[in-house]
Scaffold this motif. Structure first.
Motif, PDB file in Angstrom:
ATOM      1  N   UNK A 225       0.850  -1.192   0.000  1.00  0.00           N
ATOM      2  CA  UNK A 225       0.000   0.000   0.000  1.00  0.00           C
ATOM      3  C   UNK A 225       0.887   1.245   0.000  1.00  0.00           C
ATOM      4  N   UNK A 226       0.255   2.393  -0.235  1.00  0.00           N
ATOM      5  CA  UNK A 226       1.039   3.636  -0.332  1.00  0.00           C
ATOM      6  C   UNK A 226       1.875   3.870   0.924  1.00  0.00           C
ATOM      7  N   UNK A 227       1.324   3.514   2.106  1.00  0.00           N
ATOM      8  CA  UNK A 227       2.063   3.784   3.361  1.00  0.00           C
ATOM      9  C   UNK A 227       3.255   2.857   3.549  1.00  0.00           C
ATOM     10  N   UNK A 228       3.267   1.700   2.865  1.00  0.00           N
ATOM     11  CA  UNK A 228       4.433   0.810   2.941  1.00  0.00           C
ATOM     12  C   UNK A 228       5.612   1.380   2.155  1.00  0.00           C
ATOM     13  N   UNK A 229       5.326   2.214   1.156  1.00  0.00           N
ATOM     14  CA  UNK A 229       6.354   2.589   0.172  1.00  0.00           C
ATOM     15  C   UNK A 229       6.717   4.066   0.153  1.00  0.00           C
ATOM     16  N   UNK A 230       5.776   4.949   0.503  1.00  0.00           N
ATOM     17  CA  UNK A 230       5.953   6.391   0.233  1.00  0.00           C
ATOM     18  C   UNK A 230       7.293   6.914   0.758  1.00  0.00           C
ATOM     19  N   UNK A 231       7.526   6.737   2.051  1.00  0.00           N
ATOM     20  CA  UNK A 231       8.740   7.292   2.661  1.00  0.00           C
ATOM     21  C   UNK A 231       9.990   6.674   2.035  1.00  0.00           C
ATOM     22  N   UNK A 232       9.988   5.342   1.879  1.00  0.00           N
ATOM     23  CA  UNK A 232      11.197   4.646   1.404  1.00  0.00           C
ATOM     24  C   UNK A 232      11.515   4.948  -0.050  1.00  0.00           C
ATOM     25  N   UNK A 233      10.490   5.203  -0.857  1.00  0.00           N
ATOM     26  CA  UNK A 233      10.742   5.516  -2.269  1.00  0.00           C
ATOM     27  C   UNK A 233      11.597   6.788  -2.383  1.00  0.00           C
ATOM     28  N   UNK A 234      11.301   7.792  -1.579  1.00  0.00           N
ATOM     29  CA  UNK A 234      12.104   9.031  -1.610  1.00  0.00           C
ATOM     30  C   UNK A 234      13.549   8.713  -1.234  1.00  0.00           C
ATOM     31  N   UNK A 235      13.712   7.879  -0.213  1.00  0.00           N
ATOM     32  CA  UNK A 235      15.052   7.546   0.280  1.00  0.00           C
ATOM     33  C   UNK A 235      15.837   6.767  -0.781  1.00  0.00           C
ATOM     34  N   UNK A 236      15.187   5.796  -1.430  1.00  0.00           N
ATOM     35  CA  UNK A 236      15.864   5.017  -2.478  1.00  0.00           C
ATOM     36  C   UNK A 236      16.271   5.916  -3.653  1.00  0.00           C
ATOM     37  N   UNK A 237      15.331   6.738  -4.108  1.00  0.00           N
ATOM     38  CA  UNK A 237      15.659   7.628  -5.247  1.00  0.00           C
ATOM     39  C   UNK A 237      16.796   8.580  -4.906  1.00  0.00           C
ATOM     40  N   UNK A 238      16.748   9.156  -3.717  1.00  0.00           N
ATOM     41  CA  UNK A 238      17.780  10.124  -3.325  1.00  0.00           C
ATOM     42  C   UNK A 238      19.126   9.454  -3.062  1.00  0.00           C
ATOM     43  N   UNK A 239      19.102   8.143  -2.842  1.00  0.00           N
ATOM     44  CA  UNK A 239      20.362   7.388  -2.706  1.00  0.00           C
ATOM     45  C   UNK A 239      20.889   6.969  -4.080  1.00  0.00           C
ATOM     46  N   UNK A 240      20.215   7.415  -5.133  1.00  0.00           N
ATOM     47  CA  UNK A 240      20.657   7.103  -6.502  1.00  0.00           C
ATOM     48  C   UNK A 240      20.037   5.858  -7.077  1.00  0.00           C
ATOM     49  N   UNK A 241      19.105   5.248  -6.351  1.00  0.00           N
ATOM     50  CA  UNK A 241      18.460   4.024  -6.827  1.00  0.00           C
ATOM     51  C   UNK A 241      17.358   4.307  -7.833  1.00  0.00           C
ATOM     52  N   UNK A 242      16.947   3.240  -8.528  1.00  0.00           N
ATOM     53  CA  UNK A 242      15.880   3.309  -9.518  1.00  0.00           C
ATOM     54  C   UNK A 242      14.631   2.677  -8.918  1.00  0.00           C
ATOM     55  N   UNK A 243      13.494   3.323  -9.095  1.00  0.00           N
ATOM     56  CA  UNK A 243      12.218   2.787  -8.602  1.00  0.00           C
ATOM     57  C   UNK A 243      11.252   2.728  -9.775  1.00  0.00           C
ATOM     58  N   UNK A 244      10.799   1.512 -10.111  1.00  0.00           N
ATOM     59  CA  UNK A 244       9.857   1.348 -11.232  1.00  0.00           C
ATOM     60  C   UNK A 244       8.729   0.404 -10.823  1.00  0.00           C
ATOM     61  N   UNK A 245       7.796   0.219 -11.727  1.00  0.00           N
ATOM     62  CA  UNK A 245       6.776  -0.808 -11.586  1.00  0.00           C
ATOM     63  C   UNK A 245       7.436  -2.157 -11.933  1.00  0.00           C
ATOM     64  N   UNK A 246       7.043  -3.257 -11.272  1.00  0.00           N
ATOM     65  CA  UNK A 246       7.678  -4.551 -11.575  1.00  0.00           C
ATOM     66  C   UNK A 246       7.574  -4.967 -13.045  1.00  0.00           C
ATOM     67  N   UNK A 247       6.575  -4.447 -13.778  1.00  0.00           N
ATOM     68  CA  UNK A 247       6.453  -4.780 -15.198  1.00  0.00           C
ATOM     69  C   UNK A 247       7.252  -3.823 -16.081  1.00  0.00           C
ATOM     70  N   UNK A 248       8.005  -2.896 -15.473  1.00  0.00           N
ATOM     71  CA  UNK A 248       8.871  -2.012 -16.249  1.00  0.00           C
ATOM     72  C   UNK A 248       8.305  -0.631 -16.501  1.00  0.00           C
ATOM     73  N   UNK A 249       7.036  -0.402 -16.121  1.00  0.00           N
ATOM     74  CA  UNK A 249       6.402   0.903 -16.325  1.00  0.00           C
ATOM     75  C   UNK A 249       6.896   1.895 -15.254  1.00  0.00           C
TER      76      UNK A 249
END
Ligand code: 2AM
Ligand code: CA
Ligand code: CA
Ligand code: CA
Length: 283
Positions: A225-249
């Motif tokens: 759900x959004x609350x499982x991911x919202x905070x961590x997505x910012x952290x991953x992106x700002x650490x230089x990581x890539x965040x996508x949909x599992x199907x590549x979108x």
């Protein structure tokens, strides 16, 4: 986004202090007997008084300080509260990510607070008070753990990767046996692709912050759900990581699924190897 950097800094710094306070509650509770464990939608879907107390504290303090801001919180949602996702500053909160770990006294859990403005992620805080690891990031300004900058790994291929494919036991409730088959088939393909290992920590946020600091190289999970991911997505992106949909979108916070990797090359290889299953979007 009509807010100045100074205003956004004020939101972020205030939230950091409230999260630290919430951490004290969780740390104290973790050292005592767990108390009543309630189940929600299924026999393995837990909530405790601590989850509820922490969500109340976070939303109570943030809404008192910022009365115009909106909230999306797991435990409110699970009691039937309807949330809208609007352009207003919105705090997306998981009071304890890793409740099963909390109940079993496994020290991997995260207090998660993300902020969107204009539906765009602006800041994220993930705090594990048991290990005293505080991860945080603001969009465009890097990711930090206890004040030190962190970076995702540079692995470009599954052959040099420790991956995290979460079991998603809760997904069997939603998808039945087909989920189990898909998951096992994906696990088999990953092993044959030559990965170094598969590690999953029982909390989406912990999986993601470990990716952000380079301990694991790629991560996939569905049914979130959004609350499982919202905070961590910012952290991953700002650490230089890539965040996508599992199907590549492109990634969508409300799509119930996520794939992260240290590099776009690894994200692509990983997503192309996986078989997929769609989840109904959240809002
Ligand atoms: P939670 O602990 O906040 O519920 C592994 O179980 C991950 O999946 C955790 O981050 C957990 O978050 C999340 N999750 C999402 N839905 C779940 C469910 N119905 N049951 C158990 N875990 C769930
Ligand atoms: Ca839960
Ligand atoms: Ca969660
Ligand atoms: Ca939770």
């Amino acid at each position: 986004n009509h807010f100045s950097t100074k205003e956004e800094d004020e939101f972020f710094l205030f939230a950091l202090n409230v999260v630290r306070e919430a951490g004290n509650i969780v740390k104290t509770a973790f050292a005592k007997p767990v108390g009543t464990v309630y189940t929600k939608a299924s026999a393995t879907d837990f909530v405790t008084e601590t989850d509820r107390a922490v969500e109340e504290l976070l939303i109570g303090k943030l809404s008192a300080r910022f009365p115009d801001h909106k909230f999306i919180g797991e435990e409110g949602a699970s009691t039937g509260k309807k949330y809208e996702f609007t352009d207003a500053p919105t705090w997306i909160i998981d009071p304890i990510d890793g409740t099963t770990n909390f109940v079993h006294r496994v020290p991997f859990l995260g207090i998660c607070v993300g902020l969107t403005i204009g539906k765009q992620l602006r800041a994220g805080i993930v705090y594990n008070p048991i290990t005293d690891e505080l991860y945080s990031a603001q969009t465009g300004r890097g990711a930090f753990k206890n004040g030190f900058q962190i970076h995702a790994s540079s692995a470009k291929s599954l052959k040099e990767a420790v991956i995290c494919q979460s079991q998603g036991i809760h997904n069997i409730r939603e998808k039945g046996q087909a989920w189990l088959d898909l998951m096992l088939e994906n696990q088999r393909k990953l092993i044959l692709a030559g990965i170094h290992g598969n590690r999953s920590f029982g909390a989406a946020s912990i999986n993601m912050v470990y990716l952000a600091e380079g301990s694991i190289d790629a991560y996939v999970e569905c049914g979130l759900h959004s609350w499982d991911m919202a905070a961590s997505v910012v952290i991953v992106r700002e650490a230089g990581g890539t965040v996508i949909d599992p199907a590549g979108a492109p990634f969508d916070l409300m799509s119930r699924k996520v794939l992260c990797a240290g590099t776009p090359e690894l994200a692509k290889e990983f997503s192309e190897l996986l078989k997929h299953m769609d989840f109904a979007p959240e809002i």
